[in-house]
Enzyme design. Sequence first.
Site, PDB file in Angstrom:
ATOM      1  N   ARG A 165      40.062  41.834  39.127  1.00 15.38           N
ATOM      2  CA  ARG A 165      39.485  41.482  38.069  1.00 15.38           C
ATOM      3  C   ARG A 165      37.994  41.684  37.829  1.00 15.38           C
ATOM      4  O   ARG A 165      37.550  42.274  36.747  1.00 15.38           O
ATOM      5  CB  ARG A 165      39.700  39.887  38.071  1.00 15.38           C
ATOM      6  N   SER A 190      36.938  33.620  34.702  1.00 15.75           N
ATOM      7  CA  SER A 190      38.031  34.021  35.653  1.00 15.75           C
ATOM      8  C   SER A 190      38.566  35.376  35.478  1.00 15.75           C
ATOM      9  O   SER A 190      38.558  36.154  36.486  1.00 15.75           O
ATOM     10  CB  SER A 190      38.972  32.947  35.861  1.00 15.75           C
ATOM     11  N   GLU A 219      45.798  29.927  23.413  1.00 13.47           N
ATOM     12  CA  GLU A 219      46.358  30.976  23.849  1.00 13.47           C
ATOM     13  C   GLU A 219      47.035  31.906  22.631  1.00 13.47           C
ATOM     14  O   GLU A 219      46.785  32.997  22.156  1.00 13.47           O
ATOM     15  CB  GLU A 219      46.963  31.202  24.993  1.00 13.47           C
ATOM     16  N   ASP A 248      46.015  27.536  43.347  1.00 14.22           N
ATOM     17  CA  ASP A 248      46.110  26.678  42.155  1.00 14.22           C
ATOM     18  C   ASP A 248      47.674  26.190  42.219  1.00 14.22           C
ATOM     19  O   ASP A 248      48.055  25.330  41.382  1.00 14.22           O
ATOM     20  CB  ASP A 248      46.052  27.501  41.020  1.00 14.22           C
TER      21      ASP A 248
END
Lengths: 277, 313
Positions: free
Chosen positions: B5, B32, B53, B112
């Site tokens: 990322r 993130s 989104e 998560d």
Amino acid sequence: MGLTTEKVNELEAITKKMRMNIIETLYKVQTGHPGGSLSAVEIMTTLYFSHMRVDCAAPGCPDRDRFIASKGHCAPVVYTTLACKGYFPEEELGNLRQLGCILQGHPDMKRIPGIDLSTGSLGLGLSAGIGLALSARLDNKDYYTYVLIGDGELQEGQNWEAFMAGAKYKLNNLIAIIDYNGVQLDGTTEDIMPLGDLRKKFEAFDWHVVECDGHDLVALDKVFIAAKQEKGMPTVIIAKTVKGKGVSFMEGKNTWHGKAIGKQEYETAIAELGGSI
Amino acid sequence: MKAMREAYGEELVELGKTNNKVVALDADVSGSTRSALFGKAFPDRFFNVGIAEGNMAAMAAGFALADKIPFINTFAFLMAARATDPIRSLIAYNKLNVKVVGAYGGFSDSYDGGSHQAIEDVAIMRSLPNLKVIIPADEYAARAAVRAVAEYFGPIYLRLNRAEVPPVYSTDNCSFVIGKGNVLAEGKTVTIIANGYMVHRAMQAREILLNEGIDAEVIDMHTVKPIDSELVIRSAAKTGAVVTAEEASIIGGLGSAVAEVLAVNKPVPMEFVGVKDVFGESGDYQQLLSKFGLDTPSIVQAAHRVIAKRSSN
């Protein structure tokens, strides 16, 4: 400055022709959505024959005003508008929804000159309009983006995400029009999912709200002028309309959302619209 | 070694410097996804739409209509679940030039838990006409992929990993052509076709297999769609046994794409390393990969099975 009588007469003649076109076309092909098309005739006429900066000879011009029919099922009124405006021959209307035709059941930008965005799945148009309006700002262009939204369509939650975003970015170059006919496929909006006080809702979302009779050409002209004069926020026009407007047996009836027109009905409709067969 | 990322965010900034058509959107996870780096460098071309989104994806369609090159960013599972309508109905249907970037692919958002782990996104995106699907193997491939997708005109789903994935490539040897798989190691006994983090695992499996006298060919199939059919057929014809390895559901992903090619053109025994139609759970990333059968031994065992199947034919 309001519309001259001459201009009103010209626009009225166009609305009459467009309603005839819609009935003729849908009777011929025996498929398509009459109700929500007839309710938006004056809105479309005002946009394309009075307010929008468009040129059928240059459908891709970067400076043109943009139009998104978020309620894509009103394709028949969009198509007759574009045909009357010269984007393609009126004879093409007779091929609506037929295999290989350009006039798909819902607007298709890949096939049809003058369609700025394909639509069909409801609740997406306003978001796309925000992207266009932001692009205009980035590019220092002065075009407007118009988005026609059905009232039933407001039940799709993404509209409200888009209303928030429009306010955040203070998009004074974005104008939403609600075709407020109170009827959706399964019944009235009041029965299916009440919309509540739309004015209060839009105001709470920090939009400039104007209301008018969506069949009154003079009133529509005034609200579009007011919308363009607003400098600090996006405008939403609540245009009160009648589903199936102009054809008595279709008016206010959810059964005419998307039903084929029979021979007797066709003859009655044409007679009511002042035409002859 | 850099997290994928991080590499993505940096490369997006580089892209922004040379191409002012590039805009980036995020749905409140820019810290993130690292699209925040672009936002910091180009605040006028960055749009954080909040936790919305669908709105983000449809807004991107609008940007594309005005000749921008929008990169939209959120977690892969949200992209495939929340944003799929506009991705389907506006972006893919109209072939709009939107780059759909799914962060935290597979199990890489490990702690998560299953709610956040994307196993179905590849299958969903692959089923949409006009949409290309790309899953780079490491930070270098991710950088090359960002450049390649920006150069290509059309809609693309780019699926990234959150973690520091061990490199397969280095700065100067990463060939990345959309739709062309990379043969990382030639072999004659079995073909291992992988993408994402599983490419590194496949290379490790190859070492183990080599010690056993098994000569595996390893292909990085970073483009799941359009799949490099020619390469798949050629390699399968040579080895006669194919293992696919992906950090996604075996339903509809890379394995399915390879099987679709081979079933018609060159039927050979196959084994699928991937998520076996189950959701994930919280835990350490590496432990999760092992638990769900996505580790190096799983690939080695799959190779053994597929070779045995070929021999018994």
